[in-house]
Design a protein around this motif. Structure first.
Motif, PDB file in Angstrom:
ATOM      1  N   GLU A  39       0.835  -1.197   0.000  1.00 12.62           N
ATOM      2  CA  GLU A  39       0.000   0.000   0.000  1.00 12.62           C
ATOM      3  C   GLU A  39       0.874   1.251   0.000  1.00 12.62           C
ATOM      4  OE1 GLU A  39      -2.409  -0.744   3.505  1.00 12.62           O
ATOM      5  OE2 GLU A  39      -2.833  -2.765   2.709  1.00 12.62           O
ATOM      6  N   TYR A  41       0.749   5.452   1.005  1.00 11.12           N
ATOM      7  CA  TYR A  41       0.058   6.515   1.731  1.00 11.12           C
ATOM      8  C   TYR A  41       0.793   7.833   1.529  1.00 11.12           C
ATOM      9  CZ  TYR A  41      -2.350   2.698   4.032  1.00 11.12           C
ATOM     10  OH  TYR A  41      -3.103   1.578   4.269  1.00 11.12           O
ATOM     11  N   TYR A  54      -3.749   0.519  -2.939  1.00 16.52           N
ATOM     12  CA  TYR A  54      -3.757  -0.739  -2.192  1.00 16.52           C
ATOM     13  C   TYR A  54      -3.585  -1.905  -3.159  1.00 16.52           C
ATOM     14  CZ  TYR A  54      -8.653  -1.096  -3.682  1.00 16.52           C
ATOM     15  OH  TYR A  54      -9.802  -1.162  -4.431  1.00 16.52           O
TER      16      TYR A  54
ATOM     17  N   TRP B  47       3.275   0.933  12.964  1.00 10.62           N
ATOM     18  CA  TRP B  47       2.027   0.240  13.252  1.00 10.62           C
ATOM     19  C   TRP B  47       2.097  -0.409  14.625  1.00 10.62           C
ATOM     20  CZ3 TRP B  47       0.910  -5.065  13.797  1.00 10.62           C
ATOM     21  CH2 TRP B  47      -0.452  -5.384  13.791  1.00 10.62           C
ATOM     22  N   ILE B  50      -3.948  -3.847  15.925  1.00 13.95           N
ATOM     23  CA  ILE B  50      -5.224  -3.764  15.214  1.00 13.95           C
ATOM     24  C   ILE B  50      -6.257  -4.626  15.909  1.00 13.95           C
ATOM     25  CG2 ILE B  50      -4.781  -5.705  13.627  1.00 13.95           C
ATOM     26  CD1 ILE B  50      -5.768  -3.804  11.358  1.00 13.95           C
ATOM     27  N   ARG B  59      -4.494  -8.036  17.342  1.00 12.36           N
ATOM     28  CA  ARG B  59      -3.099  -8.370  17.021  1.00 12.36           C
ATOM     29  C   ARG B  59      -2.220  -7.168  17.390  1.00 12.36           C
ATOM     30  NH1 ARG B  59      -4.381 -11.722  12.441  1.00 12.36           N
ATOM     31  NH2 ARG B  59      -6.434 -12.609  12.932  1.00 12.36           N
ATOM     32  N   ARG B  99      -9.717  -0.505   8.457  1.00  6.71           N
ATOM     33  CA  ARG B  99      -9.164  -1.376   7.422  1.00  6.71           C
ATOM     34  C   ARG B  99     -10.183  -2.475   7.109  1.00  6.71           C
ATOM     35  NH1 ARG B  99      -4.080  -1.972   5.629  1.00  6.71           N
ATOM     36  NH2 ARG B  99      -3.334  -3.990   4.843  1.00  6.71           N
ATOM     37  N   GLY B 104      -9.575 -12.331   3.191  1.00  2.54           N
ATOM     38  CA  GLY B 104      -8.137 -12.126   3.132  1.00  2.54           C
ATOM     39  C   GLY B 104      -7.697 -10.933   2.324  1.00  2.54           C
ATOM     40  N   LEU B 105      -8.555 -10.413   1.453  1.00  2.00           N
ATOM     41  CA  LEU B 105      -8.175  -9.270   0.635  1.00  2.00           C
ATOM     42  C   LEU B 105      -8.436  -7.969   1.380  1.00  2.00           C
ATOM     43  CD1 LEU B 105      -9.413 -10.050  -2.991  1.00  2.00           C
ATOM     44  CD2 LEU B 105      -7.079  -9.973  -2.128  1.00  2.00           C
ATOM     45  N   THR B 106      -7.488  -7.049   1.302  1.00  2.00           N
ATOM     46  CA  THR B 106      -7.636  -5.778   1.991  1.00  2.00           C
ATOM     47  C   THR B 106      -7.704  -4.619   1.010  1.00  2.00           C
ATOM     48  OG1 THR B 106      -6.645  -4.277   3.602  1.00  2.00           O
ATOM     49  CG2 THR B 106      -5.126  -5.528   2.215  1.00  2.00           C
ATOM     50  N   SER B 107      -8.405  -3.572   1.424  1.00  3.68           N
ATOM     51  CA  SER B 107      -8.428  -2.342   0.631  1.00  3.68           C
ATOM     52  C   SER B 107      -7.732  -1.221   1.380  1.00  3.68           C
ATOM     53  CB  SER B 107      -9.865  -1.979   0.258  1.00  3.68           C
ATOM     54  OG  SER B 107     -10.691  -2.011   1.395  1.00  3.68           O
ATOM     55  N   GLY B 108      -6.841  -1.587   2.294  1.00  6.04           N
ATOM     56  CA  GLY B 108      -5.994  -0.603   2.945  1.00  6.04           C
ATOM     57  C   GLY B 108      -6.655   0.125   4.110  1.00  6.04           C
ATOM     58  N   PHE B 109      -5.876   0.990   4.744  1.00  5.90           N
ATOM     59  CA  PHE B 109      -6.413   1.871   5.784  1.00  5.90           C
ATOM     60  C   PHE B 109      -7.043   3.059   5.067  1.00  5.90           C
ATOM     61  CE2 PHE B 109      -5.176  -0.140   9.598  1.00  5.90           C
ATOM     62  CZ  PHE B 109      -3.905  -0.658   9.465  1.00  5.90           C
ATOM     63  N   ASP B 110      -8.340   3.004   4.839  1.00  4.75           N
ATOM     64  CA  ASP B 110      -8.975   3.956   3.936  1.00  4.75           C
ATOM     65  C   ASP B 110      -9.599   5.166   4.609  1.00  4.75           C
ATOM     66  OD1 ASP B 110     -12.092   2.129   3.227  1.00  4.75           O
ATOM     67  OD2 ASP B 110     -11.169   2.789   5.097  1.00  4.75           O
ATOM     68  N   TRP B 112      -8.883   7.704   8.235  1.00  5.47           N
ATOM     69  CA  TRP B 112      -8.020   7.939   9.389  1.00  5.47           C
ATOM     70  C   TRP B 112      -8.637   8.966  10.337  1.00  5.47           C
ATOM     71  CZ3 TRP B 112      -2.627   6.287   9.801  1.00  5.47           C
ATOM     72  CH2 TRP B 112      -2.240   5.425   8.774  1.00  5.47           C
TER      73      TRP B 112
END
Lengths: 112, 122
Positions: A39, A41, A54, B47, B50, B59, B99, B104-110, B112
């Motif tokens: 990803e 940022y 992403y 990080w 989460i 985690r 997030r 299993g697929l992520t689209s990121g920290f979209d 904040w």
């Protein structure tokens, strides 16, 4: 931990010109599903970070199409086709493959 | 509109405890992970950990396990980051971010939060 590196660490840019940032991971970010868990940022001055890209090459919602991501395995690139003044800030790559998510050191982009 | 609103700046002494918050609105709180990210003065992003409010699966980053506690309250759509005994080195801005992970697929920290400045000084 997966270690992320970026180059360059500082990048002076000229508005209207292209720009490119490289990101490398200490191990492959490609999962068995074929996706690369990388990803990008951008943290503009005085602001919270914002998601640009992403899964290595997918633009986040609302991100201008002058931003593009590419790469696979351990080598990735963020490209800005024509830099605008509002693009200044620090760009971070981040691996999302392993919990124990890790960011790169950041690339500071400012205007020449 | 998706929003993550964090609690205000804190000034604490070493050894004191602290709990900061991140209130979510505009989406299903239990369907997204909430992560916490630290930014020490003039430094990059780290990080911390989460949590998935849906089942409280949590985690931690290896460097932060045992140093912090992350929790979530589904009834108020709020995530928390807490310390039992602060150190001067905990002085930083702390961000929460959501997030999405589906199969299993992520689209990121979209999205904040605005960040919470924590200052620890004697």
């Amino acid at each position: 931990d997966i270690v992320m590196t970026q180059s360059p660490l500082t990048l002076p840019v000229t508005p209207g010109e292209p720009a490119s940032i490289s990101c490398r991971s200490s191990q492959s970010l490609q999962q068995s599903d074929g996706y690369n868990y990388l990803e990008w940022y951008l943290q503009k001055p005085g602001q919270s970070p914002q998601l640009l890209i992403y899964l290595a090459s997918n633009r986040a919602s609302g991100v201008p199409d002058r931003f593009s991501g590419s790469g696979s395995g351990t080598d990735f690139t963020l490209e800005i086709s024509r830099v605008e003044a509002e693009d200044v800030g620090v760009y971070y790559c981040m691996q999302g493959l392993q919990t124990g998510l890790t960011f790169g050191p950041g690339t500071k982009v400012d205007l020449k | 509109e998706v929003q993550l609103v964090q609690s205000g700046a804190e000034v604490k002494k070493p050894g004191e405890s602290l709990k900061i918050s991140c209130e979510a609105s505009g989406y299903s709180f239990t369907s997204y992970w909430i992560g916490w990210v630290r930014q020490m003065p003039g430094k990059g992003l780290e990080w911390l950990g989460i949590i998935y409010p849906g089942d409280s699966d949590t985690r931690y980053g290896p460097s932060f396990e045992g140093q912090i506690t992350i929790s979530a309250d589904r009834s108020t759509s709020t995530a928390y980051l807490q310390w039992s005994s602060l150190e001067a080195s905990d002085s930083a801005i702390y961000y929460c971010a959501r997030r999405r992970v589906v199969v299993g697929l992520t689209s990121g920290f979209d999205s904040w939060g605005q960040g919470t400045l924590v200052t620890v000084s004697s």
